[in-house]
Scaffold this active site. Structure first.
Site, PDB file in Angstrom:
ATOM      1  N   HIS A 175      -1.929  -5.524   1.505  1.00 38.57           N
ATOM      2  CA  HIS A 175      -3.246  -6.127   1.273  1.00 38.57           C
ATOM      3  C   HIS A 175      -2.983  -7.491   0.657  1.00 38.57           C
ATOM      4  O   HIS A 175      -2.052  -7.662  -0.128  1.00 38.57           O
ATOM      5  CB  HIS A 175      -4.066  -5.283   0.289  1.00 38.57           C
ATOM      6  CG  HIS A 175      -5.236  -6.012  -0.302  1.00 38.57           C
ATOM      7  ND1 HIS A 175      -6.481  -5.969   0.258  1.00 38.57           N
ATOM      8  CD2 HIS A 175      -5.334  -6.827  -1.393  1.00 38.57           C
ATOM      9  CE1 HIS A 175      -7.304  -6.726  -0.470  1.00 38.57           C
ATOM     10  NE2 HIS A 175      -6.622  -7.254  -1.476  1.00 38.57           N
ATOM     11  N   ASN A 186      -1.907  -0.165   6.818  1.00 37.76           N
ATOM     12  CA  ASN A 186      -1.228  -1.315   7.423  1.00 37.76           C
ATOM     13  C   ASN A 186      -0.291  -2.030   6.438  1.00 37.76           C
ATOM     14  O   ASN A 186      -0.093  -3.224   6.523  1.00 37.76           O
ATOM     15  CB  ASN A 186      -2.241  -2.268   8.039  1.00 37.76           C
ATOM     16  CG  ASN A 186      -3.239  -2.801   7.034  1.00 37.76           C
ATOM     17  OD1 ASN A 186      -3.099  -2.606   5.834  1.00 37.76           O
ATOM     18  ND2 ASN A 186      -4.254  -3.485   7.523  1.00 37.76           N
ATOM     19  N   GLU A 190      -9.345 -10.161  -7.985  1.00 37.33           N
ATOM     20  CA  GLU A 190      -8.363  -9.115  -7.718  1.00 37.33           C
ATOM     21  C   GLU A 190      -7.191  -9.168  -8.700  1.00 37.33           C
ATOM     22  O   GLU A 190      -6.722  -8.115  -9.149  1.00 37.33           O
ATOM     23  CB  GLU A 190      -7.865  -9.229  -6.270  1.00 37.33           C
ATOM     24  CG  GLU A 190      -8.941  -8.857  -5.270  1.00 37.33           C
ATOM     25  CD  GLU A 190      -8.474  -8.872  -3.830  1.00 37.33           C
ATOM     26  OE1 GLU A 190      -9.213  -8.351  -2.981  1.00 37.33           O
ATOM     27  OE2 GLU A 190      -7.370  -9.403  -3.535  1.00 37.33           O
ATOM     28  N   LYS A 196       0.822  -1.209   0.000  1.00 43.13           N
ATOM     29  CA  LYS A 196       0.000   0.000   0.000  1.00 43.13           C
ATOM     30  C   LYS A 196       0.861   1.266   0.000  1.00 43.13           C
ATOM     31  O   LYS A 196       2.079   1.196   0.208  1.00 43.13           O
ATOM     32  CB  LYS A 196      -0.909  -0.016   1.235  1.00 43.13           C
ATOM     33  CG  LYS A 196      -1.919  -1.158   1.233  1.00 43.13           C
ATOM     34  CD  LYS A 196      -2.769  -1.101   2.498  1.00 43.13           C
ATOM     35  CE  LYS A 196      -3.812  -2.195   2.536  1.00 43.13           C
ATOM     36  NZ  LYS A 196      -4.661  -2.081   3.751  1.00 43.13           N
ATOM     37  N   TYR A 213     -12.312  -1.694  -4.257  1.00 44.84           N
ATOM     38  CA  TYR A 213     -12.849  -1.945  -2.912  1.00 44.84           C
ATOM     39  C   TYR A 213     -14.371  -1.853  -2.863  1.00 44.84           C
ATOM     40  O   TYR A 213     -14.956  -1.641  -1.796  1.00 44.84           O
ATOM     41  CB  TYR A 213     -12.217  -0.981  -1.900  1.00 44.84           C
ATOM     42  CG  TYR A 213     -10.792  -1.341  -1.560  1.00 44.84           C
ATOM     43  CD1 TYR A 213     -10.515  -2.431  -0.741  1.00 44.84           C
ATOM     44  CD2 TYR A 213      -9.723  -0.615  -2.068  1.00 44.84           C
ATOM     45  CE1 TYR A 213      -9.209  -2.782  -0.426  1.00 44.84           C
ATOM     46  CE2 TYR A 213      -8.418  -0.955  -1.764  1.00 44.84           C
ATOM     47  CZ  TYR A 213      -8.168  -2.044  -0.943  1.00 44.84           C
ATOM     48  OH  TYR A 213      -6.867  -2.385  -0.641  1.00 44.84           O
TER      49      TYR A 213
END
Length: 138
Positions: free
Chosen positions: A115, A112, A126, A9, A49
């Site tokens: 992913h 975080n 995805e 990310k 998302y």
């Protein structure tokens, strides 16, 4: 062989931990069969998302994911989804096991660092979002 999608990310890219994340995947016997760096538009982040569109964190998540470059990878190996999720650690970095990517590098539950697809069906969708079959090498 199973495949999964992994994303470093924007916070992981900013923290300059791309190489460390890749090193951990390769050290666990996971093969990277496709990889590229790109920047999602807000619209692309919303499409990726979309499954979370009714959740309260959707807007902040899509703002964050379109805030800077990301590194997307197709990972391949036996039980690669499970292995990847173990290497990443719990979504909440404070609950992640010691030595996991999120425990070592994350500072926020949303920002975080990584992913990963949560299952085989999700992985197929995805991966197809970011890669065509000509870009994936086994």
């Amino acid at each position: 062989m199973e495949r999964t999608l992994s994303i470093i990310k924007p916070d992981g890219v900013r923290k300059n931990v791309i190489g460390e994340v890749i090193k951990r995947f390769e050290g666990a016997g996971i093969h990277i069969v496709a990889m590229k760096m790109l920047k999602l538009s807000k619209e692309d982040a919303k499409r990726f998302y979309a499954v979370h569109k009714d959740r309260p964190f959707y807007d902040s998540l899509t703002d964050f994911m379109s805030s800077g470059p990301i590194v997307v990878m197709v990972l391949e190996g036996n039980d690669v989804i499970k292995k990847n999720r173990e290497l990443m650690g719990a979504t909440n970095y404070k609950e992640a096991a010691a030595g996991t990517i999120r425990r070592d590098f994350a500072t926020d539950i949303e920002q975080n660092v990584v992913h990963g697809s949560d299952g085989p069906d999700t992985a197929v969708v995805e991966i197809a979002f970011f890669f065509n079959q000509l870009e994936i090498y086994s």
